[in-house]
Design an enzyme around this catalytic site. Structure first.
Site, PDB file in Angstrom:
ATOM      1  N   SER A  44      -3.018   2.248  -3.770  1.00 16.96           N
ATOM      2  CA  SER A  44      -3.155   3.413  -2.895  1.00 16.96           C
ATOM      3  C   SER A  44      -2.487   4.511  -3.305  1.00 16.96           C
ATOM      4  O   SER A  44      -1.419   4.315  -3.764  1.00 16.96           O
ATOM      5  CB  SER A  44      -2.943   3.033  -1.525  1.00 16.96           C
ATOM      6  OG  SER A  44      -3.627   1.743  -0.890  1.00 16.96           O
ATOM      7  N   GLY A 101       0.778   3.117  -6.880  1.00 18.10           N
ATOM      8  CA  GLY A 101       1.854   4.305  -6.852  1.00 18.10           C
ATOM      9  C   GLY A 101       3.111   3.684  -6.171  1.00 18.10           C
ATOM     10  O   GLY A 101       3.068   2.588  -5.768  1.00 18.10           O
ATOM     11  N   ASP A 103       6.840   5.819  -3.904  1.00 17.20           N
ATOM     12  CA  ASP A 103       7.041   6.928  -3.263  1.00 17.20           C
ATOM     13  C   ASP A 103       8.455   7.415  -3.894  1.00 17.20           C
ATOM     14  O   ASP A 103       8.889   8.678  -4.181  1.00 17.20           O
ATOM     15  CB  ASP A 103       7.349   6.937  -1.704  1.00 17.20           C
ATOM     16  CG  ASP A 103       5.884   6.729  -0.976  1.00 17.20           C
ATOM     17  OD1 ASP A 103       5.155   7.536  -1.324  1.00 17.20           O
ATOM     18  OD2 ASP A 103       5.739   5.902  -0.458  1.00 17.20           O
ATOM     19  N   LYS A 113       7.609   2.145  -0.942  1.00  9.82           N
ATOM     20  CA  LYS A 113       6.028   2.517  -0.675  1.00  9.82           C
ATOM     21  C   LYS A 113       5.655   2.567   0.876  1.00  9.82           C
ATOM     22  O   LYS A 113       6.469   2.224   1.678  1.00  9.82           O
ATOM     23  CB  LYS A 113       5.472   1.138  -1.417  1.00  9.82           C
ATOM     24  CG  LYS A 113       5.657   1.524  -3.102  1.00  9.82           C
ATOM     25  CD  LYS A 113       4.772   0.289  -3.844  1.00  9.82           C
ATOM     26  CE  LYS A 113       3.315   0.224  -3.393  1.00  9.82           C
ATOM     27  NZ  LYS A 113       2.497   1.539  -3.450  1.00  9.82           N
ATOM     28  N   GLU A 122      -0.511  -3.685   0.230  1.00  2.00           N
ATOM     29  CA  GLU A 122       0.103  -3.393  -1.059  1.00  2.00           C
ATOM     30  C   GLU A 122       0.895  -4.527  -1.348  1.00  2.00           C
ATOM     31  O   GLU A 122       1.040  -5.100  -2.627  1.00  2.00           O
ATOM     32  CB  GLU A 122       0.797  -2.021  -1.133  1.00  2.00           C
ATOM     33  CG  GLU A 122      -0.207  -0.891  -1.084  1.00  2.00           C
ATOM     34  CD  GLU A 122       0.473   0.597  -1.160  1.00  2.00           C
ATOM     35  OE1 GLU A 122      -0.148   1.451  -1.637  1.00  2.00           O
ATOM     36  OE2 GLU A 122       1.615   0.746  -0.595  1.00  2.00           O
TER      37      GLU A 122
END
Ligand SMILES: O=C[C@H](O)[C@H](O)[C@H](O)COP(=O)(O)O
Length: 262
Positions: A44, A101, A103, A113, A122
């Site tokens: 996401s 992805g 953070d 994340k 995730e």
């Protein structure tokens, strides 16, 4: 006639940050999504559309027998709108490769994340994957977590326990500024795809020298559903750089500089 697979990215000029996300995503797909891979996890966030874009560019033949597993509402819509096959992790508990992805990612590929509140699903897809790969722009490439990503560690909690977990974080886990995440275009808190709330808990540099230890302590708090610290899970992380190159960090410490792909 063969169905047309559609790129989710509108044509146009990308900003430098968006270009670096795209570079990371494209390089990761080129290196890790191979013809033999049939079950692929899609993470996401704002970097993942570039992952799907590159997968779509592999063509109809490469993708027609593949199943793509989403980590939430956003990636489910992305898979459907791109014309790719949709599945779920309860049908496919073993995933060949998941790309997602992050953070922030530290030297040992531990990462934060959940900036988009998707970290429960995730983490399930990361654990289900034989290979878990991270993609991000250069701002996320740090030595220690909680360096640039100031909100801190996202923690999904069942709604009725949020005040108790906040007190635990403030009083016992040295995160005095932990707060309930509030929605932007809605009155009240953010509600996850699973109907839960999210607490954001910043931690000190000292705590982030051993993120696994703090993750384990948070997970033990009753009412916590999942913690957005992913420790010892990723095989590699790809960061797009401002100069058009990509930095790949591998588990074990190897770092590669990769020229931009076309
Ligand atoms: O919950 C959201 C996810 O963990 C995202 O993968 C993470 O926030 C990174 O998102 P972005 O690619 O937009 O920086």
């Amino acid at each position: 006639m063969e169905p047309v697979l559609k790129s989710p990215i509108p044509a146009g000029t990308l900003t430098a940050i968006e270009r670096s996300k795209q570079l990371a995503a494209w390089t990761a797909v080129d290196q890790h999504i191979k013809p033999e891979h049939r079950v692929i996890g899609i993470g996401s966030g704002s970097t993942v559309p570039y992952v799907v874009e590159r997968i779509v560019l592999q063509g109809y033949e490469a993708n027609k027998d593949r199943v793509f597993i989403p980590t939430g509402f956003q990636s489910k819509e992305l898979i459907i709108s791109s014309g790719l096959g949709l599945g779920d992790v309860d049908q496919y508990p073993t995933i060949d490769v998941t790309i997602d992805g992050a953070d922030e990612v530290d030297l040992e590929l531990n990462c934060i994340k959940g900036g988009g509140a998707c970290h429960l699903r995730e983490k399930v897809l990361a654990e289900a994957a034989l290979t878990f790969i991270l993609v991000a722009d250069y701002r996320k490439n740090v030595d220690y977590l909680c360096t640039n990503f100031k909100p801190g560690v996202p923690i999904e909690v069942v709604p009725f326990a949020y005040a108790k977990v906040l007190r635990n974080l403030h009083e016992s886990l040295r995160s005095p500024n932990a707060t309930l995440r509030m929605a932007v275009a809605k009155a009240g808190p953010v509600v996850t795809d699973n109907g839960n709330f999210v607490i954001d808990a910043p931690f000190s540099r000292e705590d982030m020298t051993d993120p696994y230890a703090i993750m384990a302590r948070i997970k033990m708090l009753t009412g916590v559903v999942e913690v957005g610290l992913f420790c010892h899970m990723a095989k590699a992380a790809y960061f797009g750089n401002q100069d058009g190159s990509v930095t790949a960090k591998w588990v074990g410490g190897k770092v590669e500089q990769i020229p931009a792909c076309q």
